[in-house]
Scaffold this active site. Structure first.
Site, PDB file in Angstrom:
ATOM      1  N   SER A   2      18.547  46.538 -66.460  1.00 14.87           N
ATOM      2  CA  SER A   2      18.495  45.342 -65.596  1.00 14.87           C
ATOM      3  C   SER A   2      19.434  45.419 -64.398  1.00 14.87           C
ATOM      4  O   SER A   2      19.474  44.507 -63.564  1.00 14.87           O
ATOM      5  CB  SER A   2      18.811  44.072 -66.404  1.00 14.87           C
ATOM      6  OG  SER A   2      20.124  44.133 -66.925  1.00 14.87           O
ATOM      7  N   THR A  28      -6.706   8.796 -44.273  1.00 13.02           N
ATOM      8  CA  THR A  28      -6.854   8.960 -45.719  1.00 13.02           C
ATOM      9  C   THR A  28      -8.141   9.765 -45.854  1.00 13.02           C
ATOM     10  O   THR A  28      -9.054   9.602 -45.027  1.00 13.02           O
ATOM     11  CB  THR A  28      -6.983   7.613 -46.469  1.00 13.02           C
ATOM     12  OG1 THR A  28      -8.141   6.935 -45.989  1.00 13.02           O
ATOM     13  CG2 THR A  28      -5.764   6.722 -46.269  1.00 13.02           C
ATOM     14  N   SER A  72      -3.249  37.904 -31.811  1.00  8.45           N
ATOM     15  CA  SER A  72      -4.239  38.695 -32.528  1.00  8.45           C
ATOM     16  C   SER A  72      -4.294  40.077 -31.892  1.00  8.45           C
ATOM     17  O   SER A  72      -4.146  40.223 -30.682  1.00  8.45           O
ATOM     18  CB  SER A  72      -5.605  38.011 -32.430  1.00  8.45           C
ATOM     19  OG  SER A  72      -6.637  38.966 -32.549  1.00  8.45           O
ATOM     20  N   LYS A 100      -5.514  34.358 -28.685  1.00  7.48           N
ATOM     21  CA  LYS A 100      -5.068  33.665 -29.900  1.00  7.48           C
ATOM     22  C   LYS A 100      -3.576  33.360 -29.939  1.00  7.48           C
ATOM     23  O   LYS A 100      -2.756  34.119 -29.457  1.00  7.48           O
ATOM     24  CB  LYS A 100      -5.407  34.511 -31.141  1.00  7.48           C
ATOM     25  CG  LYS A 100      -6.877  34.603 -31.470  1.00  7.48           C
ATOM     26  CD  LYS A 100      -7.530  33.258 -31.779  1.00  7.48           C
ATOM     27  CE  LYS A 100      -7.154  32.681 -33.117  1.00  7.48           C
ATOM     28  NZ  LYS A 100      -7.760  33.342 -34.238  1.00  7.48           N
TER      29      LYS A 100
HETATM   30  N1  ARG Z   1      21.320  42.136 -69.379  1.00 13.31           N
HETATM   31  C1  ARG Z   1      21.326  41.129 -70.374  1.00 13.31           C
HETATM   32  C2  ARG Z   1      20.640  39.850 -69.886  1.00 13.31           C
HETATM   33  O1  ARG Z   1      20.477  39.693 -68.722  1.00 13.31           O
HETATM   34  C3  ARG Z   1      22.723  40.807 -70.784  1.00 13.31           C
HETATM   35  C4  ARG Z   1      22.836  40.342 -72.178  1.00 13.31           C
HETATM   36  C5  ARG Z   1      22.557  41.446 -73.126  1.00 13.31           C
HETATM   37  N2  ARG Z   1      22.728  41.012 -74.457  1.00 13.31           N
HETATM   38  C6  ARG Z   1      22.260  41.701 -75.492  1.00 13.31           C
HETATM   39  N3  ARG Z   1      22.430  41.165 -76.642  1.00 13.31           N
HETATM   40  N4  ARG Z   1      21.603  42.810 -75.355  1.00 13.31           N
HETATM   41  O2  ARG Z   1      20.262  38.992 -70.646  1.00 13.31           O
END
Ligand code: ARG
Length: 479
Positions: A22, A153, A275, A281
């Site tokens: 992430s 309306t 355009s 346009k």
């Molecule tokens: N990257 C995780 C999230 O955004 C952080 C928490 C991770 N927790 C876990 N128990 N794996 O939720």
């Protein structure tokens, strides 16, 4: 190796690594993570977990990491998520002391605090854009307080209104949005740290102290709820969807009104596009994209609803997916407001065209029925008399103001010379008696009230914004 991998004998499958990764999006939380970490370290210091020498070392390492990231944000890499990255970087710098940072904390309460810290700041920023945009609407409302135009309306000519009344109508929507933002702020203003993974901690963390450091007014009351609650994110997405939807409705008016058939306005060149093929346009792309982008934000709201709908307590990895949804809504909404704050005041409204269409005399049909009512005719009867009059005019291809007094009188003896005083859109709006109607005198009062309440809302939000904690302020408490 990930933070949690000490008892693993095999390394994580490469695809799973990508699947669970992430950092690519949660790196946006780096500042919030540092701020939250500082408050956590101060809370640990309060119960003697760190001595002042260690606090000094931690402070220097945090300052150092902060400036490295500011210099080159791309150094945020090579970790599962932002929490891991920050802890690893600090530990690399300071060795053994770093091993105590995560005492009494889990990434579950950590991500909850980071997300709240981040969103609290963004909400303050959005509030000031929203306030600025409302100021634009109100100044246009003032400028056009008596610019008459047809009101619709069903997109059919209905009754005369003013362009100022239109702007005040839109301001009422954004006024509610601002109110909603203040309301959701209360739910955002809750401090989850100290909830641990789900069951709190046996380490006596003073959570009220942490909340005070981070300037939250409340602490969460249940550790399982605290790590799995994303109501605040949903509420924000609802706010963003509805606010953007209001922009999208305004966008639709601008698109219609800029068409040749309406010709109510000319778009500013710097906010419209041409355009590649048709040289004449001038297209309303800003308004069209506003209408087009709202779908994505509403989609994000639905997405998070569906993600959360069957989650058992407490933390589940599913909710990691919440962040891109909120981030993109934040970005889109801020950008849209910035564009509209510049765009709207530059539109050229054609008062003469607005007036010309408002002079379609049938727009006055309801006023004429009310004229008869005020002379004692029951409304339903008056409605029928004016209906007959409209049919007569249509057959004769005449406007109301082309009729002679004798013709009026064939429809009702109650019509007298004073009926001619009614027959203009200006007179129609000026004759309105009810509060909230387009009468310019009434709208001036509405405008005054709105302007003064906007001023106090501005102060209220500035107060909130000033109260937000800074990294420097927290680090100064380390020594
Ligand atoms: N990257 C995780 C999230 O955004 C952080 C928490 C991770 N927790 C876990 N128990 N794996 O939720």
């Amino acid at each position: 190796m990930a933070l949690w991998q000490s008892r693993w004998t095999k390394s994580l499958n490469k695809d799973v690594e990508d699947f669970t990764f992430s950092l690519s999006f949660d790196k946006r939380l780096w500042k919030a993570d540092l701020v939250g970490t500082c408050a956590h370290l101060l809370t640990l210091k309060k119960i003697g977990m760190f001595n002042s020498n260690e606090m000094q070392i931690l402070r220097d390492a945090i300052l150092d990491l902060n400036s490295s990231i500011l210099t080159d944000p791309n150094i945020i890499s090579d970790a599962e998520d932002i929490h891991t990255f920050i802890e690893e970087k600090l530990t690399q710098k300071i060795g053994d002391i770093g091993k105590k940072i995560h005492t009494g904390r889990s990434r579950n309460d950590q991500v909850a605090i980071d997300f709240r810290l981040y969103l609290r700041e963004e909400v303050c920023e959005i509030s000031s854009l929203l306030i600025e945009f409302r100021a634009v609407l109100l100044s246009l409302a003032k400028e056009h307080i008596d610019t008459v135009m047809p009101g619709y309306t069903h997109l059919q000519h209905a009754q005369p209104v003013t362009l100022g009344h239109y702007f005040l109508a839109y301001d009422s929507m954004f006024e509610r949005d601002l109110e909603r933002l203040g309301d959701l702020y209360k739910r955002l203003d809750v401090m989850p740290l100290g909830s641990g993974a789900l069951a709190g901690s046996s380490i006596p963390l003073d959570r009220e102290y942490t909340a005070k450091l981070l300037k939250f007014s409340k602490i969460s009351q249940n550790s399982m709820d605290a790590v799995s609650d994303r109501d605040f994110a949903l509420e924000f997405l609802f706010f963003a969807s509805l606010t953007y939807l209001h922009l999208s409705r305004l966008a639709e008016e601008i698109i219609l009104w800029s068409s040749q058939e309406f010709s109510f306005l000319t778009l500013p060149e710097e906010y419209s596009t041409g355009s590649s093929m048709m040289p004449h346009k001038r297209n309303p792309d800003v308004a069209e994209l506003t209408r087009g982008k709202v779908g994505k934000i509403i989609g994000n709201l639905m997405d998070l609803f569906i993600t959360l709908k069957a989650l058992p307590l407490s933390y589940n990895r599913d909710i990691q997916e919440d962040k891109p949804l909120v981030f993109s809504a934040v970005d889109e909404l801020k950008l849209a407001f910035k564009v509209w704050i510049g765009f709207l005041p530059k539109i050229e409204f054609h008062k003469e065209n607005l007036k010309r269409f408002a002079e379609d005399s049938f727009l006055l049909a309801t006023d004429l029925a009310e004229y008869l009512v005020l002379k004692g005719v029951p409304f339903r009867e008056a409605h029928k008399i004016i209906g007959d009059l409209v049919r007569y005019c249509e057959e004769k291809k005449k406007n109301f103001n082309e009729l002679k007094i004798d013709e009026w009188k064939t429809f009702s003896p109650f019509f007298e010379e004073d009926v001619f005083d009614l027959l203009s859109p200006e007179k129609s709006v000026n004759a309105k008696k009810t509060f909230g109607s387009p009468n310019p005198k009434i709208n001036l009062k509405v405008l005054e009230t709105k302007l003064s309440s906007l001023e106090s809302l501005k102060e209220e939000w500035e107060e909130r914004r000033k109260n937000l904690p800074t990294l420097e302020e927290l680090l100064s408490k380390f020594l």
